[in-house]
Design an enzyme around this catalytic site. Structure first.
Site, PDB file in Angstrom:
ATOM      1  N   HIS A  76      52.849 117.841  63.726  1.00  0.00           N
ATOM      2  CA  HIS A  76      53.295 119.087  64.356  1.00  0.00           C
ATOM      3  C   HIS A  76      52.173 119.930  64.940  1.00  0.00           C
ATOM      4  O   HIS A  76      52.400 120.708  65.872  1.00  0.00           O
ATOM      5  CB  HIS A  76      54.055 119.910  63.308  1.00  0.00           C
ATOM      6  CG  HIS A  76      54.648 121.173  63.840  1.00  0.00           C
ATOM      7  ND1 HIS A  76      55.671 121.176  64.767  1.00  0.00           N
ATOM      8  CD2 HIS A  76      54.369 122.483  63.583  1.00  0.00           C
ATOM      9  CE1 HIS A  76      56.008 122.425  65.046  1.00  0.00           C
ATOM     10  NE2 HIS A  76      55.222 123.240  64.349  1.00  0.00           N
ATOM     11  N   ASP A  80      55.304 125.783  68.861  1.00  0.00           N
ATOM     12  CA  ASP A  80      56.321 126.076  67.860  1.00  0.00           C
ATOM     13  C   ASP A  80      57.096 127.327  68.287  1.00  0.00           C
ATOM     14  O   ASP A  80      57.636 127.365  69.382  1.00  0.00           O
ATOM     15  CB  ASP A  80      55.653 126.204  66.483  1.00  0.00           C
ATOM     16  CG  ASP A  80      56.633 126.346  65.334  1.00  0.00           C
ATOM     17  OD1 ASP A  80      57.165 125.329  64.889  1.00  0.00           O
ATOM     18  OD2 ASP A  80      56.862 127.487  64.893  1.00  0.00           O
TER      19      ASP A  80
END
Length: 333
Positions: A311, A108
């Protein structure tokens, strides 16, 4: 195994960083040190599986709470969260442990920083492994403007640009905030189709703040972590709040402008270091297609595509990530 409730502390130009380690000290082995960087909204403990596996494999494995996060300091002012500052923290970690060059791994926002290290601190980098967010070409205009034009004013990154606009929402109930963000798809499927037209628009426009406010019945998926693990996140973010972490986003335009210093004929130079990219099929914010064409930007390059996960790659596919990392490290370093 690292004790994530009792970090070591190091100094990065006056900013105290909380650091966690596993495996041998960097000076006790010929294997390279591996430094892990987390994203948003996350903290160093997200790498607990990787630190354990790499430490047991004989690698000095290190991670830290990024500035503004967890037990690290949260200096005031947007200017303290630029890409230059974020990459200098990696150098501070290396210097503290006597590491000349390290392999860097990021997820991320940690991956956004990771892919800039070859340009900012390239002489300290052996190789790069990124999760979910790839190395990208230099944008023709700043990324915040791109997000605003493509997805509107409610896209979460656009909303984050105004200091104080989203902090009260995200900080109102940290347990609910992390129940929303720390989720995984159910049964290898993406979030359920929303019945509300407003929620459908929110998903399409990546208005994550409105989705959070809509309540758990609208979120889909399931909790990724146990409540005990979630409590760790609540405690970590209760220390500093969200302003420091959101300042990382508030520097995106400034970072884009600063990136121009590295351009050659309008392009970023090719990264000539071993690079590994992990993608996740059901990541709605960072889909695998973002990494298409990355092979033109770095060399040697490898890619691992995971099916049926969202994610949180390092948590959802911990064993597979660990195996791929150890295999890649063994072949290149």
């Amino acid at each position: 195994m690292s004790d994530f409730r009792n970090p070591e502390f190091i100094d990065s130009d006056g900013v105290k960083l909380a650091v966690y380690r596993a495996g041998p000290h960097p000076g006790e082995t010929d294997k390279p040190a591996v430094i892990f960087m987390h994203g948003w909204p996350d903290v160093a403990i997200t790498w607990n599986h990787q630190l354990k596996a790499l430490g047991e494999a004989g690698y000095p494995a290190i991670t830290y709470d990024g500035r503004g996060y967890g037990r690290s300091d949260a200096p005031e002012g947007v200017e303290n969260y630029t890409m230059a500052k974020l990459t200098s923290d990696i150098v501070a970690v290396q210097d503290h442990f006597g590491i000349d060059k390290a392999v860097l791994v990021g997820h991320d926002w940690g991956a956004i920083v990771l892919w800039q290290t070859p340009f900012y601190i390239g002489d300290r980098v052996l190789g790069c492994a990124g999760m979910n967010v790839p190395l990208l070409k230099h944008y023709p205009i700043d990324p915040v403007s791109i997000f605003r034009q493509a997805l509107g004013e409610n896209m979460y990154i656009v909303r984050f640009q105004t200091e104080g606009a989203c902090e009260p929402i995200l900080e109102k109930d940290f347990n609910e905030t992390f129940r929303f963000f720390l989720r995984r798809p159910t049964g290898g499927r993406s979030v359920k189709k929303p019945t509300s037209e407003n929620l459908a628009f929110a998903i399409k426009s990546l208005d994550l703040v409105s989705l959070l406010q809509a309540g758990e019945e609208a979120w889909g998926g399931e909790m990724l972590l146990s409540q005990e693990e979630m409590d760790y996140y609540v405690d970590a973010f209760s220390r500093n709040g969200m302003t420091g972490p959101l300042h990382w986003y508030r520097n995106m335009a400034a970072n884009w402008e600063a990136q121009k210093q590295f351009l050659v004929d309008g392009q970023l130079p090719k990264v000539m270091k071993p690079c590994l990219m992990f993608t996740a099929e059901l990541d709605g914010v960072c889909p695998p297609k973002l990494a298409d064409g990355m092979e033109e930007l770095c060399e040697p390059y490898e890619r691992v595509d995971f099916k049926g996960i969202g994610h949180w790659t390092q948590q959802e596919k911990a064993d597979e990530v660990n195996a791929a990392l150890i295999d890649w490290l063994g072949r290149y370093f």
